[in-house]
Design a protein around this motif. Structure first.
Motif, short mmCIF file in Angstrom:
data_model
loop_
_atom_site.label_atom_id
_atom_site.label_comp_id
_atom_site.label_asym_id
_atom_site.label_seq_id
_atom_site.Cartn_x
_atom_site.Cartn_y
_atom_site.Cartn_z
N ALA A 1 44.01 35.21 41.76
CA ALA A 1 42.89 34.46 41.18
C ALA A 1 43.05 34.31 39.67
N THR A 2 43.58 35.36 39.02
CA THR A 2 43.82 35.29 37.57
C THR A 2 44.83 34.20 37.25
N ARG A 3 45.93 34.19 37.98
CA ARG A 3 47.00 33.21 37.74
C ARG A 3 46.50 31.78 37.92
N LYS A 4 45.59 31.60 38.88
CA LYS A 4 45.07 30.25 39.16
C LYS A 4 43.88 29.90 38.27
N ASN A 5 43.48 30.85 37.42
CA ASN A 5 42.29 30.66 36.59
C ASN A 5 41.10 30.29 37.49
N ASP A 6 40.97 31.00 38.57
CA ASP A 6 40.01 30.69 39.62
C ASP A 6 38.80 31.61 39.49
N ARG A 7 37.78 31.12 38.79
CA ARG A 7 36.60 31.94 38.51
C ARG A 7 35.88 32.35 39.81
N ALA A 8 35.75 31.40 40.72
CA ALA A 8 35.07 31.71 41.99
C ALA A 8 35.86 32.77 42.76
N GLY A 9 37.20 32.68 42.69
CA GLY A 9 38.06 33.66 43.35
C GLY A 9 37.87 35.04 42.76
N LEU A 10 37.77 35.11 41.42
CA LEU A 10 37.56 36.41 40.76
C LEU A 10 36.19 36.98 41.13
N GLU A 11 35.20 36.10 41.22
CA GLU A 11 33.86 36.57 41.61
C GLU A 11 33.88 37.11 43.04
N TRP B 1 35.36 44.12 46.07
CA TRP B 1 35.68 45.47 45.57
C TRP B 1 34.41 46.28 45.35
N SER B 2 33.32 45.62 44.91
CA SER B 2 32.05 46.34 44.72
C SER B 2 31.54 46.88 46.05
N ARG B 3 31.75 46.09 47.11
CA ARG B 3 31.33 46.54 48.45
C ARG B 3 32.18 47.71 48.93
N ARG B 4 33.50 47.58 48.67
CA ARG B 4 34.43 48.59 49.22
C ARG B 4 34.39 49.91 48.47
N TYR B 5 34.16 49.84 47.15
CA TYR B 5 34.20 51.07 46.35
C TYR B 5 32.77 51.44 45.98
N ALA B 6 32.28 52.43 46.69
CA ALA B 6 30.88 52.82 46.56
C ALA B 6 30.53 53.13 45.11
N GLY B 7 29.36 52.69 44.72
CA GLY B 7 28.87 53.00 43.38
C GLY B 7 29.35 52.04 42.30
N SER B 8 30.21 51.08 42.66
CA SER B 8 30.66 50.14 41.63
C SER B 8 29.90 48.83 41.75
N ASN B 9 29.68 48.22 40.60
CA ASN B 9 29.01 46.93 40.57
C ASN B 9 29.79 46.06 39.60
N LEU B 10 30.84 45.45 40.10
CA LEU B 10 31.82 44.80 39.24
C LEU B 10 31.48 43.33 39.01
N GLY B 11 31.88 42.86 37.82
CA GLY B 11 31.81 41.44 37.53
C GLY B 11 33.21 40.86 37.58
N ALA B 12 33.29 39.53 37.56
CA ALA B 12 34.59 38.85 37.64
C ALA B 12 35.53 39.27 36.51
N ASP B 13 34.98 39.45 35.30
CA ASP B 13 35.85 39.78 34.15
C ASP B 13 36.58 41.10 34.34
N ALA B 14 35.97 42.02 35.09
CA ALA B 14 36.59 43.33 35.31
C ALA B 14 37.79 43.24 36.24
N CYS B 15 37.95 42.12 36.92
CA CYS B 15 39.05 41.97 37.88
C CYS B 15 40.23 41.17 37.32
N VAL B 16 40.06 40.58 36.13
CA VAL B 16 41.14 39.79 35.54
C VAL B 16 42.37 40.67 35.33
N CYS B 17 43.54 40.27 35.86
CA CYS B 17 44.73 41.12 35.78
C CYS B 17 46.01 40.28 35.80
#
Ligand code: SF4
Ligand code: SF4
Length: 120
Positions: free
Chosen positions: A23-33, A39-55
């Protein structure tokens, strides 16, 4: 369609297959969201935004996902040592790696294969 190159992470993962990297390579904001929501669902206690996933890939020296790569002990250790991967490390099989292999046994096989390739 863009073909993703093989981007080898220190632990043996191919970052090119990671949904955050793609998603980062494609500059795909919806994909990052979507990745952030998953990831927020899978990792208990996390509430992530799209910016935290940019890699840009964990060993590329680019942006590292604040949700994942930025806090990885393997990444911190191998990059500090200037290694291509953990397979190149004189302390291969260390405690950090053993813990990681316990939940990612396929990556042990990958690193072992790299070690054979490089004659370790
Ligand atoms: S951040 Fe850590 S676990 Fe993730 S790909 Fe990089 S070395 Fe592997
Ligand atoms: S000490 Fe362990 S985590 Fe660090 S680079 Fe070597 S094998 Fe990887």
């Amino acid at each position: 369609m863009e073909t993703m190159a093989k981007i080898q992470a220190y632990c043996g993962i191919d970052c090119g297959e990671c949904e955050a990297y793609i998603a980062t390579r494609k500059n795909d904001r919806a994909g990052l969201e979507a990745v952030a929501a998953d990831w927020s669902r899978r990792y208990a206690g996390s509430n992530l935004g799209a910016d935290a996933c940019v890699c840009d890939g964990c060993a590329t020296g680019g942006r590292a996902s604040a949700a994942h790569a930025a806090s990885c002990g393997i990444r911190a250790c191998a990059s500090k040592r200037g290694l291509a991967t953990c397979a190149h490390c004189p302390d291969y099989g260390c405690g950090i790696l053993q813990q990681f292999f316990a939940f990612a046994p396929a990556l042990k096989d990958k690193l072992e294969a790299i070690r054979r390739e490089i004659g370790k």
